[in-house]
Design a protein around this motif. Structure first.
Motif, short mmCIF file in Angstrom:
data_model
loop_
_atom_site.label_atom_id
_atom_site.label_comp_id
_atom_site.label_asym_id
_atom_site.label_seq_id
_atom_site.Cartn_x
_atom_site.Cartn_y
_atom_site.Cartn_z
N THR A 1 0.84 -1.19 0.00
CA THR A 1 0.00 0.00 0.00
C THR A 1 0.88 1.24 0.00
OG1 THR A 1 -1.72 -1.17 1.24
CG2 THR A 1 -1.84 1.23 1.20
N THR B 1 -6.31 0.11 -7.20
CA THR B 1 -5.24 -0.88 -7.22
C THR B 1 -4.45 -0.70 -8.52
OG1 THR B 1 -6.68 -2.52 -8.25
CG2 THR B 1 -6.50 -2.54 -5.84
N ASN C 1 -1.81 -1.22 -3.68
CA ASN C 1 -2.98 -0.43 -3.35
C ASN C 1 -2.55 1.02 -3.20
OD1 ASN C 1 -4.76 -2.67 -3.18
ND2 ASN C 1 -3.98 -3.12 -1.13
N VAL D 1 -9.31 1.42 4.02
CA VAL D 1 -9.53 1.12 2.63
C VAL D 1 -11.02 1.09 2.39
CG1 VAL D 1 -7.35 -0.05 2.26
CG2 VAL D 1 -9.26 -1.32 3.16
#
Length: 465
Positions: free
Chosen positions: A278, A356, A383, A395
């Motif tokens: 992420t 993504t 992400n 998220v």
């Protein structure tokens, strides 16, 4: 037909050389004088110059070309040199760019004086020719310091044989599906003045196949003398030439790609301690690409890297041709173990949040015994979140949960306020209660019936005796 037909004498021209006394240094001059022809119509003379100079210094040699005013020159030289010509001249690599020349004397002594004025200490070649289309000047050495030759010396260019080094450099194996293949182009072999009589692996029974304009030598990993190790496939190629009594040998190798593993990791600090999947938009990411195991004969480089944000977004190019694509990308020094590293700053792109993406890199692998690269692509999914959400781990599911919770709390609060409102209003504003009265004729009976009992009404409660 005089303007169409051309002829060239099959004879060598006389080449003279001398040292210019009183001039220091090792600069040499090559002088070509083209004599006027019977017709004065514009002509272009192509001059091919081949020098073997150890230095690439353009002041090591000077080329002086003198001819009639209607002659222009097209120069094809393999070495940097000073150009001094009459008329106009251009270079083969830039034929459309004409450069104006100078006025030069048309006598031998005058041209020698020009060479001296250009600080040339040696006249390596002085040639006078009739008007021709192509003239080749070839010098086996540069700055060798020719001795004076009072009479013209007839020279013959050395007979060129097969260039074995270049021929062996053309032998480059390609490996796929457990098969090693080598291809030699017959036209290139002919250009190198080589005649190949046989091309085999170490096992001479494995001969090359003649396919029109190619020689193809191929074998599986389990035959023809292949040596298969954990990481490499090796063999020897034997080349027999017509011009050589001893065969030429070259070791060929391929990488056993099945034994290699590739890993790509994203880190949020330059210490590369803990990988992450992420990253925030505007945050700097640090990428490490690893190839295991480490093979001393194998060099690896990041050929290209890109960030794919989805079908509706443009691909973000990070690295192209082993160079950073923009100022937001920096190539970093390899890790102590040789892992490839770079950093990037993802900013300025209209990225839907959250989203993504796929980060992919192409690794170029090259063996020390080959000049060909083998490429392999490795990728990972990332992400991308809005700034400030990464630390809380918010998220899409978390955002939806918070939204629903806020709605539920708001609904309950509204219901509680409405309940309080209904039970705290002023009594005067309550709705009246309508009672049905008894008929007048039965009023007395009703009164008597109530004596000695308890009566309850909407307004009060009391006991009457």
């Amino acid at each position: 037909m005089g303007h169409t037909l051309e002829w060239s004498p099959n004879a060598q021209a006389s080449v003279r050389g001398c040292r210019l006394e009183g001039v220091a240094g090792h600069k040499e001059a090559h002088i070509l004088r083209v004599l006027p022809g019977p017709e004065a119509w514009p002509r272009t003379v192509t001059v091919k110059v081949e020098l073997s100079c150890a230095s690439r210094d353009p002041d090591a040699a000077v080329l002086i070309l003198q001819g009639p005013p209607y002659v222009s020159w097209l120069i094809d030289a393999n070495h940097n040199m000073q150009i001094w010509t009459t008329g106009e001249y251009s270079f083969k690599i830039f034929p459309e760019k004409n450069i104006r020349g100078f006025h030069l004397p048309n006598t031998t002594q005058g041209l020698l004086g020009e060479a001296r004025r250009l600080n040339a200490s040696v006249v390596a070649s002085f040639v006078e020719l009739p008007l021709a289309s192509v003239v080749s000047l070839r010098a086996p050495s540069c700055g060798s310091g020719l001795q004076p030759s009072p009479t013209p010396v007839q020279t013959t260019p050395p007979k060129e044989g097969c260039n074995k080094e270049l021929l062996l450099s053309l032998i480059q194996p390609k490996c796929s599906d457990d098969v090693m293949t080598l291809v030699l182009n017959k036209h290139l072999i002919s250009t190198l003045r080589c005649t190949v009589t046989s091309l085999t692996f170490w096992d001479s029974s494995c001969q090359a196949e003649d396919r029109d304009d190619q020689l193809v030598l191929r074998s599986g990993y389990s035959s023809c003398g292949m040596i298969v190790t954990e990481n490499m496939i090796s063999n020897q190629v034997i080349v027999n030439l017509l011009s050589s009594s001893s065969p030429q040998q070259k070791k060929v190798q391929c990488i056993n790609m099945d034994s290699l593993s590739f890993q790509l990791g994203l880190y949020l600090s330059p210490h590369f301690l803990q990988a992450s999947n992420t990253i925030e938009l505007g945050q700097q990411g640090f990428v490490q690409v690893s190839v295991a195991p480490s093979i001393p004969e194998l060099t690896t480089q990041l050929d290209s890297c890109q960030l794919n944000l989805g079908p509706d977004m443009e691909i973000v190019e990070l690295i192209q041709s082993q160079a950073a694509k923009s100022s937001c990308v920096s190539l970093l020094s390899p890790s102590p173990g040789g892992d490839m590293r770079f950093s990037f700053l993802l900013r300025g792109y209209m990225v839907p949040m959250p989203t993504t993406s796929i980060l992919s890199c192409t690794v170029a692998l090259r063996l020390s015994t080959s000049s060909l690269d083998v490429q392999r692509t490795v990728s990972t999914r990332l992400n991308i979140v809005s700034p400030g959400l990464h630390d809380k781990g918010l998220v899409l599911p978390a955002v939806l949960g918070i939204t629903f919770g806020a709605f539920l709390i708001g609904a309950l609060l509204t219901a509680a306020l409405w309940y309080i409102y209904l039970h705290t209003r002023h009594p005067g504003k309550r709705e009246p209660v309508v009672a049905v009265a008894a008929p007048a004729s039965s009023e007395s009976g009703s009164t008597n019936h109530s004596i000695g009992s308890t009566q309850s009404t909407p307004c009060s409660t009391s006991s009457v005796a």
